[in-house]
Design an enzyme around this catalytic site. Structure first.
Site, PDB file in Angstrom:
ATOM      1  N   LYS A 189       1.746  41.945  63.529  1.00 41.30           N
ATOM      2  CA  LYS A 189       3.201  41.885  63.719  1.00 41.30           C
ATOM      3  C   LYS A 189       3.846  41.048  62.619  1.00 41.30           C
ATOM      4  O   LYS A 189       3.165  40.303  61.909  1.00 41.30           O
ATOM      5  CB  LYS A 189       3.484  41.247  65.089  1.00 41.30           C
ATOM      6  CG  LYS A 189       2.937  39.827  65.179  1.00 41.30           C
ATOM      7  CD  LYS A 189       2.939  39.292  66.600  1.00 41.30           C
ATOM      8  CE  LYS A 189       2.378  37.875  66.620  1.00 41.30           C
ATOM      9  NZ  LYS A 189       2.236  37.357  67.988  1.00 41.30           N
ATOM     10  N   ARG A 198       6.798  33.571  79.668  1.00 44.84           N
ATOM     11  CA  ARG A 198       7.515  34.327  78.640  1.00 44.84           C
ATOM     12  C   ARG A 198       7.446  35.780  79.085  1.00 44.84           C
ATOM     13  O   ARG A 198       8.084  36.142  80.063  1.00 44.84           O
ATOM     14  CB  ARG A 198       6.864  34.064  77.266  1.00 44.84           C
ATOM     15  CG  ARG A 198       7.746  34.467  76.098  1.00 44.84           C
ATOM     16  CD  ARG A 198       7.096  34.183  74.747  1.00 44.84           C
ATOM     17  NE  ARG A 198       5.899  34.982  74.513  1.00 44.84           N
ATOM     18  CZ  ARG A 198       5.147  34.877  73.403  1.00 44.84           C
ATOM     19  NH1 ARG A 198       5.460  34.018  72.455  1.00 44.84           N
ATOM     20  NH2 ARG A 198       4.070  35.647  73.254  1.00 44.84           N
ATOM     21  N   HIS A 218      -1.358  35.868  78.257  1.00 40.66           N
ATOM     22  CA  HIS A 218      -1.261  35.102  76.998  1.00 40.66           C
ATOM     23  C   HIS A 218      -1.185  33.615  77.327  1.00 40.66           C
ATOM     24  O   HIS A 218      -0.530  33.230  78.298  1.00 40.66           O
ATOM     25  CB  HIS A 218      -0.007  35.572  76.239  1.00 40.66           C
ATOM     26  CG  HIS A 218       0.089  35.126  74.816  1.00 40.66           C
ATOM     27  ND1 HIS A 218      -0.958  35.212  73.922  1.00 40.66           N
ATOM     28  CD2 HIS A 218       1.126  34.602  74.114  1.00 40.66           C
ATOM     29  CE1 HIS A 218      -0.556  34.759  72.740  1.00 40.66           C
ATOM     30  NE2 HIS A 218       0.695  34.381  72.828  1.00 40.66           N
ATOM     31  N   ARG A 259      -7.498  38.717  70.945  1.00 36.74           N
ATOM     32  CA  ARG A 259      -6.372  39.070  70.069  1.00 36.74           C
ATOM     33  C   ARG A 259      -6.159  37.939  69.074  1.00 36.74           C
ATOM     34  O   ARG A 259      -5.597  36.894  69.429  1.00 36.74           O
ATOM     35  CB  ARG A 259      -5.080  39.266  70.900  1.00 36.74           C
ATOM     36  CG  ARG A 259      -5.192  40.272  72.043  1.00 36.74           C
ATOM     37  CD  ARG A 259      -3.825  40.498  72.688  1.00 36.74           C
ATOM     38  NE  ARG A 259      -3.171  39.260  73.060  1.00 36.74           N
ATOM     39  CZ  ARG A 259      -3.283  38.661  74.243  1.00 36.74           C
ATOM     40  NH1 ARG A 259      -4.002  39.216  75.196  1.00 36.74           N
ATOM     41  NH2 ARG A 259      -2.662  37.528  74.472  1.00 36.74           N
ATOM     42  N   TYR A 281      21.858  20.350  44.726  1.00 39.25           N
ATOM     43  CA  TYR A 281      23.057  20.233  45.568  1.00 39.25           C
ATOM     44  C   TYR A 281      23.056  18.955  46.396  1.00 39.25           C
ATOM     45  O   TYR A 281      22.052  18.626  47.031  1.00 39.25           O
ATOM     46  CB  TYR A 281      23.140  21.430  46.521  1.00 39.25           C
ATOM     47  CG  TYR A 281      23.441  22.749  45.858  1.00 39.25           C
ATOM     48  CD1 TYR A 281      24.497  22.880  44.963  1.00 39.25           C
ATOM     49  CD2 TYR A 281      22.664  23.868  46.141  1.00 39.25           C
ATOM     50  CE1 TYR A 281      24.777  24.105  44.369  1.00 39.25           C
ATOM     51  CE2 TYR A 281      22.938  25.093  45.552  1.00 39.25           C
ATOM     52  CZ  TYR A 281      23.993  25.209  44.664  1.00 39.25           C
ATOM     53  OH  TYR A 281      24.259  26.410  44.083  1.00 39.25           O
ATOM     54  N   CYS A 327      17.341  25.287  47.099  1.00 38.87           N
ATOM     55  CA  CYS A 327      18.480  26.197  46.944  1.00 38.87           C
ATOM     56  C   CYS A 327      18.069  27.598  47.373  1.00 38.87           C
ATOM     57  O   CYS A 327      16.931  27.841  47.746  1.00 38.87           O
ATOM     58  CB  CYS A 327      18.938  26.202  45.486  1.00 38.87           C
ATOM     59  SG  CYS A 327      19.222  24.552  44.819  1.00 38.87           S
ATOM     60  N   ASP A 362      17.651  30.272  45.572  1.00 46.17           N
ATOM     61  CA  ASP A 362      16.769  30.983  44.644  1.00 46.17           C
ATOM     62  C   ASP A 362      15.760  30.089  43.945  1.00 46.17           C
ATOM     63  O   ASP A 362      14.887  30.588  43.246  1.00 46.17           O
ATOM     64  CB  ASP A 362      17.606  31.651  43.551  1.00 46.17           C
ATOM     65  CG  ASP A 362      18.824  32.340  44.136  1.00 46.17           C
ATOM     66  OD1 ASP A 362      18.616  33.182  45.029  1.00 46.17           O
ATOM     67  OD2 ASP A 362      19.946  32.008  43.722  1.00 46.17           O
TER      68      ASP A 362
HETATM   69  C1  LIG Z   1       0.990  36.881  68.065  1.00 44.14           C
HETATM   70  C2  LIG Z   1       0.191  37.113  69.281  1.00 44.14           C
HETATM   71  C3  LIG Z   1      -1.201  36.919  69.272  1.00 44.14           C
HETATM   72  C4  LIG Z   1      -1.937  36.257  68.141  1.00 44.14           C
HETATM   73  O1  LIG Z   1      -1.725  34.858  68.232  1.00 44.14           O
HETATM   74  P1  LIG Z   1      -2.457  33.853  67.221  1.00 44.14           P
HETATM   75  O2  LIG Z   1      -2.151  32.515  67.772  1.00 44.14           O
HETATM   76  O3  LIG Z   1      -1.837  34.091  65.881  1.00 44.14           O
HETATM   77  O4  LIG Z   1      -3.897  34.204  67.255  1.00 44.14           O
HETATM   78  C5  LIG Z   1      -1.903  37.285  70.396  1.00 44.14           C
HETATM   79  N1  LIG Z   1      -1.276  37.816  71.468  1.00 44.14           N
HETATM   80  C6  LIG Z   1       0.055  37.971  71.519  1.00 44.14           C
HETATM   81  C7  LIG Z   1       0.688  38.527  72.725  1.00 44.14           C
HETATM   82  C8  LIG Z   1       0.837  37.606  70.444  1.00 44.14           C
HETATM   83  O5  LIG Z   1       2.174  37.761  70.509  1.00 44.14           O
END
Ligand SMILES: *Cc1c(COP(=O)(O)O)cnc(C)c1O
Length: 373
Positions: free
Chosen positions: A33, A131, A163, A219, A261, A308, A310
């Site tokens: 992602k 979440r 998660h 994951r 700046y 800045c 750029d």
């Molecule tokens: C981004 C994400 C992961 C990976 O998380 P890491 O901490 O980068 O390993 C796994 N599961 C879900 C649902 C995520 O959104």
């Protein structure tokens, strides 16, 4: 000749995935992602698959469809779906989709009828992160709806998942609590006749330090890109991204010169200032003002004054820096350059954000390694 570039070592991503695979008997999904955490979604996906990942994970339907359009046929799970999306495109493309409500299951069933094939679904349980995922009180309703949709032939429940909130804090009591809740959720699913092929809850951190959370699939995101989610241990991973640019101008200035700046930095003595053509429009956090480390020549200096849009200015002291010299913001650290971890520490964020900020930016991305982008 390049002015600024983000180099991505695809072999490092591949090798990190190989190393992660050796830590588990579960299958490995690599999260690609957010443009592959800034590394380029499709090249990162190819490198992950070359390393033996069997799944890819994305947040949005669009990301999943982009992978399919690139010709990637591996299983893909997309987990962040608002109501009303063209889910039939995902179903038709064989994308696995996450659902946490009976309403989304209804949409998926309709999409399946439209696409002429069952929707592959992963039921998401909230075990404590609060979440995404169905709240605990809503699990029975979700499982009932899924059982019904599956019996109707429109939905195939492929996974049940959750998660973690604090897997990156070793010993955090919430991890055990979430794991216990996940086991309860799986048991409840079983009592509804749902026995998913894939049960999954582990992110990178849990993959690295909680083998009891691996189940059928882990994951991993950040670890695949060679960065550790856990402070103080690299786990032997190799950072894949380097951000660097060529100095556009180097000049001597006297003591007492205000810089950039707001003139928030003042030269303490006569010194050389180097202008580096990377700014917040490229992904450099503005919080790196007077803080971000940059390697130029043989030294690591600090950004002088404000970042800045750029460019940034670096006070390199008496280093013999000239226009055209390479300034490295961060990389794997091989040549003494700062790392994404150093940048995260200097700017009050996490390594995830440092690399992800350089995704889809105007800086050209170049790929190193045997793995073809
Ligand atoms: C981004 C994400 C992961 C990976 O998380 P890491 O901490 O980068 O390993 C796994 N599961 C879900 C649902 C995520 O959104």
């Amino acid at each position: 000749m390049w002015q600024a570039e983000v180099r991505v070592d695809l072999d490092a991503i591949r090798d990190n995935v190989v190393a992660l695979r050796s830590r588990t008997s579960a299958e490995v999904l690599v999260a690609v992602k957010a443009d592959g955490y800034g590394h380029g979604m499709v090249p990162a996906a190819r490198a992950a698959l070359a390393g033996g990942a069997t799944w890819l994970g994305v947040a949005t339907l669009d990301e999943a469809l982009t992978l399919r359009r690139a010709g990637i046929e591996a299983p893909v799970l997309a987990w962040l779906l608002s109501p009303g999306l063209p889910l039939h495109d995902g179903v038709a493309a064989g994308v696995d989709l996450s659902a946490a409500t009976p309403e989304l299951l209804d949409e998926l069933a309709a999409a399946a009828r439209q696409a002429g094939r069952p929707a592959r679904v992963h039921l998401k349980l909230d075990t404590g992160l609060a979440r995404g995922g169905a709240a605990r009180a809503d699990w029975p309703e979700l499982f009932e709806a899924a059982t019904k949709a599956q019996a109707g032939g429109d939905v195939e429940v492929v996974g049940v998942w959750s998660h973690f909130a604090c897997a990156d804090e070793p010993g955090h009591e919430s991890v055990d609590r979430q794991l216990a809740a996940f086991h309860e959720g799986l048991e409840l699913a079983g009592r509804h006749g749902i026995h998913p092929r894939y049960r999954h809850i582990a992110n990178s951190a849990a993959t690295l330090i909680r083998p009891d959370a691996h189940f059928d699939l882990v994951r991993v995101g950040i670890a695949a890109y060679g960065l550790s989610p856990i402070a103080g241990d690299t786990f032997g991973l190799r950072p894949a991204m380097t951000a660097r640019a060529r100095v556009t101008l180097a000049k001597r200035v006297p003591a007492g010169q205000g810089v950039s700046y707001g003139l928030t930095y003042t030269t303490p003595w006569e010194t050389t200032l180097a202008v580096v053509p990377l700014g917040y429009g490229d992904g450099v956090p503005r919080h790196a003002s007077n803080a971000g480390p940059v390697r130029i020549g043989g030294t690591v200096a600090t950004i002088a004054g404000r970042v800045c849009m750029d460019q940034v200015v670096v006070d390199v002291g008496d280093e013999p820096v000239v226009a055209g010299d390479v300034a490295t913001l961060f990389g794997p650290g091989d040549d003494g350059e700062p790392t994404a971890d150093d940048w995260a520490a200097a700017t009050g964020t996490i390594n995830y954000e440092i690399v992800t900020r350089f995704g889809s930016s105007r800086v050209p991305r170049c790929y190193d390694g045997e793995v073809r982008p």
